[in-house]
Design an enzyme around this catalytic site. Structure first.
Site, PDB file in Angstrom:
ATOM      1  N   ASP A 273       0.868  -1.178   0.000  1.00  0.00           N
ATOM      2  CA  ASP A 273       0.000   0.000   0.000  1.00  0.00           C
ATOM      3  C   ASP A 273       0.910   1.235   0.000  1.00  0.00           C
ATOM      4  O   ASP A 273       2.139   1.141   0.109  1.00  0.00           O
ATOM      5  CB  ASP A 273      -0.965  -0.016   1.191  1.00  0.00           C
ATOM      6  CG  ASP A 273      -2.183   0.884   0.934  1.00  0.00           C
ATOM      7  OD1 ASP A 273      -2.121   1.738   0.031  1.00  0.00           O
ATOM      8  OD2 ASP A 273      -3.194   0.747   1.648  1.00  0.00           O
TER       9      ASP A 273
HETATM   10  C1  NOJ Z   1      -3.919   4.036   0.212  1.00  0.00           C
HETATM   11  C2  NOJ Z   1      -5.141   3.164   0.303  1.00  0.00           C
HETATM   12  O1  NOJ Z   1      -5.106   2.431   1.506  1.00  0.00           O
HETATM   13  C3  NOJ Z   1      -5.287   2.195  -0.845  1.00  0.00           C
HETATM   14  O2  NOJ Z   1      -6.547   1.594  -0.765  1.00  0.00           O
HETATM   15  C4  NOJ Z   1      -5.093   2.874  -2.163  1.00  0.00           C
HETATM   16  O3  NOJ Z   1      -5.226   1.937  -3.212  1.00  0.00           O
HETATM   17  C5  NOJ Z   1      -3.717   3.523  -2.176  1.00  0.00           C
HETATM   18  N1  NOJ Z   1      -3.644   4.509  -1.122  1.00  0.00           N
HETATM   19  C6  NOJ Z   1      -3.386   4.176  -3.510  1.00  0.00           C
HETATM   20  O4  NOJ Z   1      -4.076   5.347  -3.655  1.00  0.00           O
END
Ligand code: NOJ
Length: 763
Positions: free
Chosen positions: A305
């Site tokens: 993530d």
């Molecule tokens: C953080 C989020 O937790 C995730 O769901 C998302 O895909 C990513 N950022 C990318 O934006």
């Protein structure tokens, strides 16, 4: 890949062919090896890096562009500035992927630099968050799941893929398949609710929709189920907070939607921010190696993530970025999102022997494999004229309406006050009646509030201009001066008051958890004042989560949970209020009576001191597992939702009441539409394993079917559940079915239904 139990008993059929990125083919493998053999270490680590090409947000640039647009009298949409070093990095082969770039011209420019000026010409894979639609915004996923209609969600996901693909997206960071049992957690909005079985069905439908092979762009998309794993267990529902759950819960509750997504062909997964037993997911060998590779033999790509590799430092798990890179790659994390520990430190870690080259090669293989399977080497460019033609196509808007209609859940309808007659004089009160932006919900990256039909616009399709009045009464969340007196005045002149209340879009979603789950701002004060008029009240409640609204639920005669319902929400609300559509949504997460009950979910354990009637007799039952002030039961249970007709359940029949381990449980019931309107009903099958080597939930969903019945029509609904799907992770940490006695229910929700018994015998 090894077979695991899948979600059966849904009435969903494939709507279009979809890719399976987990079936390896020798031709692709040969191309991967050939390319890998030519790569330098820097090129390899470049492939493992996903860049946010816009860098940190630049306020100065934003303000300058805004002023420019204002001066020219143009509507302002911000296109952020790209990083100065980006083109050089592309030429040198140091970037494998982009995050959240959806400008075809920018993507083509960057791909062209790679294809024309870099040594090995390895195209970028462009990943983006397309959570409930790209331009055609559907209801938030929690609302979508309340349709209990995987086929419909497959179609909605396919529409999202059509639009995203036209914008240049190759990789969709969805479905979000986290099981969420805590409505304080803002991200409950993004998933399919509290149940693993339902979560499996929804995960598969979405993956198939995103990965449809017949997109207009001629391109392909890869889905990326997230967040692996247990992110929904954040303590106190506070986002990014620590989690602590047993490995058994990991396997039985959090894992099934992921395995289902892999079986549907998802070739990637995103690791989560949280820790699991003290080991952050992004560097956790149990989940990334033992479970994914050794047990499931899943060949897909694991991306972190956003900066979750760097976050190993504040977690207190890595001392610095170099250690974060080492721990992550050794644990099995393939690609790093945004933080740059891999490109910075992997080369030196390999040279020093702290990381074997084989670990990097394996990760690079997974990236290249996906790029080949997506056809990016043959077709790296986006047709820049397509987006304009495809966005918000009429059939997409029609589907958004259908999903919104099916997502809404009728929670109360005293004395059949709904549907309303078009002759009713309505006073429309509340801050969400004339609102566009908040109906888009928490994850509409490509945000166009002007696309949204408000509730007022929806009503105007049914009512003459002088058939209603509107006063907002107060704002959604501010305590600032409100026009409550005007709202009361307008209520006095009406036959029925329609309250349109709830949360703003930014009160749920990532980083937006709440502790008080009642109506925000001065909305309850508004309801109290309007209720004092004695007029009948109908409430449309918009939210990104289950709310805690016992008072409101007592004050109104009808209550419709409408979520943040996307671009067609206003029309869908009106269709339901006036009865052109008979509501059929059912809750996929329990609605608590009080925040203090949380977590409240139907598949809880019995405890050694269960209350005799699910906690409702709390004052009479000393020393039982109850509260002294609130019943154990939720205000509205999982699976609950009313219709304008009545469905009667009768005649539960078990084909066999003693079953072997290889058998299939066959159980049926007749459902009759006893009302005067046609309607759809979600028929639910639950089981309970009475005694186990470890304790079992009091009920577990094992099947559901959404049926449509004309007035007076009857249908026998038959479920077939292979006994092998009734297992769990036993005391020895292995999955298995344990012989013994079971209960089974077929019913309209998790608390009502017809009950029967059966036995699983080892013989
Ligand atoms: C953080 C989020 O937790 C995730 O769901 C998302 O895909 C990513 N950022 C990318 O934006």
């Amino acid at each position: 890949m090894k077979a695991t139990p899948t979600a059966t008993q849904t009435n969903h059929t494939a709507v279009s062919p979809s890719s399976d990125y987990n079936k390896l083919d020798p031709a692709t493998e040969a191309r991967v090896e050939e390319l890998l053999s030519q790569m330098t270490l820097a090129e390899k680590t470049g492939q493992l890096f996903q860049l946010n090409p816009y860098g940190p947000f630049d306020w100065e640039h934003f303000e300058a562009k805004k002023a420019e647009a204002e001066k020219a009298g143009r509507p302002f949409r911000y296109d952020p500035k790209l990083r100065d070093d980006m083109e050089d990095l592309l030429r040198a082969g140091r970037i494998g992927s982009f995050l959240n770039v959806t400008q075809p011209a920018v993507i083509n420019h960057c791909q062209r630099i790679i294809m024309e000026e870099s040594r090995l010409r390895i195209p970028l894979i462009v990943g983006s968050d397309v959570i409930h639609g790209y331009r055609t915004i559907f209801p938030i996923p929690l609302g979508e799941s309340a349709t209990w209609n995987p086929e419909l969600l497959q179609q909605a996901s396919r529409v999202a893929a059509e639009e995203a693909s036209a914008a240049g997206v190759d990789w969709i960071f969805a479905p979000m398949v986290d099981i969420a049992r805590d409505p304080r957690w803002g991200r409950i909005a993004e998933g399919a609710g509290e149940d693993p079985f339902l979560g499996m069905a929804m995960a598969q439908a979405r993956v198939r929709g995103f990965q449809a092979t017949d997109l207009t762009s001629g391109r392909r998309i890869a889905a990326c189920p997230k967040h692996y794993i247990g992110y929904g267990a954040a303590e106190a529902g506070r986002d990014y907070n620590s989690t602590d759950f047993s490995e058994r819960t990991l396997r039985d509750v959090y894992l099934p939607p992921f395995t289902a997504a892999f079986e549907a062909g998802a070739g990637s997964v995103m690791s989560s921010f949280n820790e699991i037993s003290g080991v952050p997911a992004t560097a956790n060998p149990l989940i990334l190696k033992t479970i994914l590779r050794d047990e499931l033999q899943w060949p897909g790509l694991v991306v972190s993530d956003f900066e979750s590799v760097r976050e190993l430092i504040p977690h207190g798990f890595a001392a610095d970025l170099k250690e974060a890179a080492r721990l992550s790659i050794l644990a099995g994390l393939d690609m790093e999102m945004v933080s740059d520990s891999y490109p910075k430190h992997l080369p030196e870690l390999i040279e020093s022997g702290e990381v074997p080259l084989a670990a990097v090669d394996e990760a690079v293989r997974r990236v290249l494999r996906l790029k080949f399977r997506l056809g990016l080497f043959e077709n790296p460019y986006v047709d820049e004229s397509l987006a304009e033609k495809i966005m918000l196509r009429p059939d997409f808007r029609e589907l958004a309406l259908e999903v919104a209609q099916e997502s809404m859940v009728l929670l109360k309808n005293e004395a059949d006050i709904l549907p309303l007659s078009p002759e009713t004089r309505l006073a429309v009160i509340g801050p969400l009646a004339d609102n566009q932006a908040d109906l888009l919900g928490c994850w509409a990256l490509n945000n166009h509030p002007e696309d949204v039909e408000t509730v007022l616009a929806g009503l105007s399709a049914y009512l003459p201009d002088d058939g209603w009045t509107h006063v907002a009464g107060c704002s959604i969340r501010d305590e600032s001066p409100a026009d409550i007196a005007a709202a009361v005045q307008t209520a006095e002149t009406a036959d029925v008051v329609l309250l349109v209340l709830g949360e703003s879009a930014n009160m749920s979603g990532e980083g937006h958890s709440r502790t008080h789950l009642g109506l925000p701002g001065r909305q309850q004060e508004l309801v109290d004042a309007v209720a004092a008029t004695g007029k009948p009240l109908v409430c449309v409640l918009m939210s990104g989560r289950p709310l805690v609204i016992p008072k409101l639920a007592g004050q109104v005669q009808a209550l419709l949970a409408a979520w943040h319902g996307g671009i067609r929400a206003g029309r869908a609300v009106a269709d339901i209020l006036f009865g052109t559509v008979n509501p059929s949504g059912k809750l996929t997460a329990s609605w608590p009576r009080s925040e203090g009950q949380i977590p409240v979910y139907y598949a809880h354990k019995n405890t050694g001191r269960p209350a005799s009637e699910s906690g409702t007799k709390q004052f009479a039952e000393a020393f039982k597992s109850v509260f002294i002030d609130v019943p154990n039961s939720p205000l509205f249970p999982f699976g609950f939702g009313l219709s304008y007709t009545n469905f009667e359940y009768a005649n539960l029949q078990l084909e066999k009441s003693v079953l072997g381990l290889e058998d299939t449980l066959v159980v049926s019931a007749t459902v009759t539409n006893r009302g005067s309107k046609a309607g759809a009903e979600v028929v639910q099958l639950y089981v309970r394993d009475l005694v186990g080597s470890v304790t079992r939930p009091v009920k577990e969903l094992k099947g559901f079917q959404k049926i449509r019945l004309e007035a007076g029509e009857q249908q026998t609904v038959r479920f077939e559940v292979p006994v092998c799907e009734l297992g769990f992770t036993g005391w020895d940490m292995r999955y298995g079915v344990e012989p013994g006695d079971f209960k089974v229910w077929i019913g309209p929700n998790a608390v009502e239904g017809l009950a029967g018994d059966f036995t699983v015998s080892a013989a």
